[in-house]
Design a protein around this motif. Structure first.
Motif, mmCIF file in Angstrom:
data_model
loop_
_atom_site.group_PDB
_atom_site.id
_atom_site.type_symbol
_atom_site.label_atom_id
_atom_site.label_comp_id
_atom_site.label_asym_id
_atom_site.label_seq_id
_atom_site.Cartn_x
_atom_site.Cartn_y
_atom_site.Cartn_z
ATOM 1 N N TYR A 4 0.829 -1.192 0.000
ATOM 2 C CA TYR A 4 0.000 0.000 0.000
ATOM 3 C C TYR A 4 0.871 1.252 0.000
ATOM 4 O O TYR A 4 1.700 1.423 0.902
ATOM 5 C CB TYR A 4 -0.891 0.050 1.248
ATOM 6 N N LYS A 105 0.690 -7.159 -5.754
ATOM 7 C CA LYS A 105 -0.407 -6.200 -5.865
ATOM 8 C C LYS A 105 -0.045 -4.878 -5.174
ATOM 9 O O LYS A 105 0.531 -4.873 -4.089
ATOM 10 C CB LYS A 105 -1.645 -6.804 -5.206
ATOM 11 N N GLU A 107 -1.707 -1.068 -4.050
ATOM 12 C CA GLU A 107 -2.861 -0.173 -3.983
ATOM 13 C C GLU A 107 -2.409 1.183 -3.472
ATOM 14 O O GLU A 107 -1.451 1.279 -2.716
ATOM 15 C CB GLU A 107 -3.963 -0.759 -3.097
ATOM 16 N N GLN A 109 -3.471 5.019 -1.818
ATOM 17 C CA GLN A 109 -4.415 5.931 -1.193
ATOM 18 C C GLN A 109 -3.895 7.340 -1.498
ATOM 19 O O GLN A 109 -2.887 7.776 -0.950
ATOM 20 C CB GLN A 109 -4.474 5.661 0.323
ATOM 21 N N SER B 224 -10.411 4.532 -6.646
ATOM 22 C CA SER B 224 -11.399 3.606 -6.085
ATOM 23 C C SER B 224 -10.912 2.174 -6.268
ATOM 24 O O SER B 224 -9.950 1.916 -7.000
ATOM 25 C CB SER B 224 -12.744 3.776 -6.795
ATOM 26 N N SER B 225 -11.582 1.230 -5.615
ATOM 27 C CA SER B 225 -11.115 -0.158 -5.690
ATOM 28 C C SER B 225 -11.344 -0.734 -7.087
ATOM 29 O O SER B 225 -10.724 -1.718 -7.453
ATOM 30 C CB SER B 225 -11.807 -1.010 -4.634
ATOM 31 N N ASP B 226 -12.219 -0.142 -7.878
ATOM 32 C CA ASP B 226 -12.390 -0.655 -9.244
ATOM 33 C C ASP B 226 -11.918 0.346 -10.300
ATOM 34 O O ASP B 226 -12.482 0.460 -11.381
ATOM 35 C CB ASP B 226 -13.839 -1.082 -9.505
#
Lengths: 270, 270
Positions: A4, A105, A107, A109, B224-226
């Protein structure tokens, strides 16, 4: 699991997003990058780690241990806290790229960055051209690419956001040669220093890009309760005290739009 | 008291900052701007209002009742929630300006904006030129200033972020003339529509700015997550389905840097 990248925003822990806090609390391990920031957030962020350590990650560490961090994220939930928005420094892009290439992966923010927050000066964010970085001159080492970019932006009717140099964990050449882990105190370029470097380049290159009458806006600690925004000519701003870091400087296109003009008057050096 | 402009970030309530939530809870009154956004955040944000209403503020309302909102903020704590970062729309700059001019205090809680978040495509945020907006063409009304700006950016070696049009609470001319408060369904420009408009302008203006082989990156629901990020030629992206809004489009400078190239391959349309 996931790597993250969490943006911490512009100032203190109140700028963290709810999503970012959640991820920090749940993470197995948390790194905090320390090379684009002033680390004033550190103590405050500790409130949200659920007792975990906040591991300081300098540029060398992120670059050299990149693969190790990515491998950790294969089976664990690893957080890297990044000041501002995570993609505003090349080092992080490189980390993400390697993670993708290793099928780990990632992600993100997102959070506030000076690149959009500079709109608080009243200058229209869409009217900014390429952002430039002004590095500390060092003796005869006086790079001038930012001067050319300011020129090109003005020619196209655009403002220029100048990000000012930060030197954290720098070593003297001697200490580096002897491999001594002794670091110089951090240095943050002030608006005044940036202006004096611009004058030096104008003297040398004589392209009529910069003059003492150029309109500019200096900002410090944007988004904090003691932020400072002062507009004026470069001559006026060259001796304005902006206080503690971080500082940035906008070189305005001389023709301000109507709303921009009114903001400029409000922030004008008295 | 204070007029607080609070950025809500890119997507849902997890993107709110801790500081923003605090201010919402303590506020006397909360407005939520509804003209640059898709309002998917509305229900989620209600969790943090301490039982207060979330008053929808469309563009007309903010523009026409500007002075009223400012007067309220003279004695009360008034929050205006703005999608993304508060200063990325001119309407808000105008509101802030008037508040300053009336000596009403304004504070800003910054948040993520597509202007910096676009870095998640792997393109360097500092290598973007002026941001452009692509409006929906309407019959023969086909403005082309964004085409010229893309051209100028490419000539200087820069990428262009294209923000795509949003039509919320639009009235037909008939309903407007008869003053009937009947509004058309919201419309959000897709990446595909933007590309087809670019092809129309290239056909008309023939400046060799846009071709089916131009490199571009389409994005949707960033943060967003998608979220979706797809790179390719304009021809490839012209029939890629990006799903629900919001979409944005980047026209890349044809010479990608090394790291940019590697990201481009990762996001390449398969």
């Amino acid at each position: 699991m996931v790597l993250y990248l969490i943006g911490t925003g512009l100032n203190d822990e109140r700028d963290m997003t709810l999503g970012g806090i959640e991820l920090m609390k749940a993470a197995d391990k948390i790194y905090l990058e320390s090379y684009t920031s002033i680390l004033s957030q550190r103590a405050d962020l500790m409130k949200y780690t659920n007792g975990k350590q906040l591991i300081e990650a300098d540029r060398k560490m992120v670059e050299e241990n990149c693969d190790e961090i990515i491998e950790e994220a294969r089976n664990k939930s690893i957080v890297l806290l990044v000041v501002g928005d995570p993609f505003c420094a090349t080092t992080h892009s490189d980390l993400v790229l390697r993670a993708y290439e290793k099928d780990v992966k990632v992600e993100v923010q997102h959070n506030a960055s000076i690149i959009s927050a500079i709109g608080c000066t009243g200058l229209q964010v869409y009217r900014f051209g390429e952002t430039v970085s002004i590095p500390f001159f060092d003796g005869s080492w006086q790079p001038s690419s930012f001067y050319d970019k300011i020129k090109a932006n003005i020619e196209r009717g655009l403002h220029t956001l100048c990000l000012l140099d930060i030197k954290v964990k720098e070593q003297t050449i001697e200490n580096m040669m002897r491999n001594r882990p002794i670091f110089e105190p951090p240095r943050f370029m002030t608006v005044n220093q940036a202006i004096s470097q611009l004058f030096i380049l104008e003297d040398k290159l004589k392209q009529s890009v910069i003059s003492p009458n150029s309109l500019a806006i200096g900002v410090a600690r944007i988004g904090s309760s003691d932020q400072k925004i002062v507009s004026g000519t470069l001559c006026e701003l060259s001796d304005t005290d902006f206080g503690s870091p971080l500082h940035s400087l906008v070189i305005c296109h001389p023709d301000l739009h109507l709303i921009e003009q009114r903001f400029f008057e409000i922030y004008r050096k008295k």
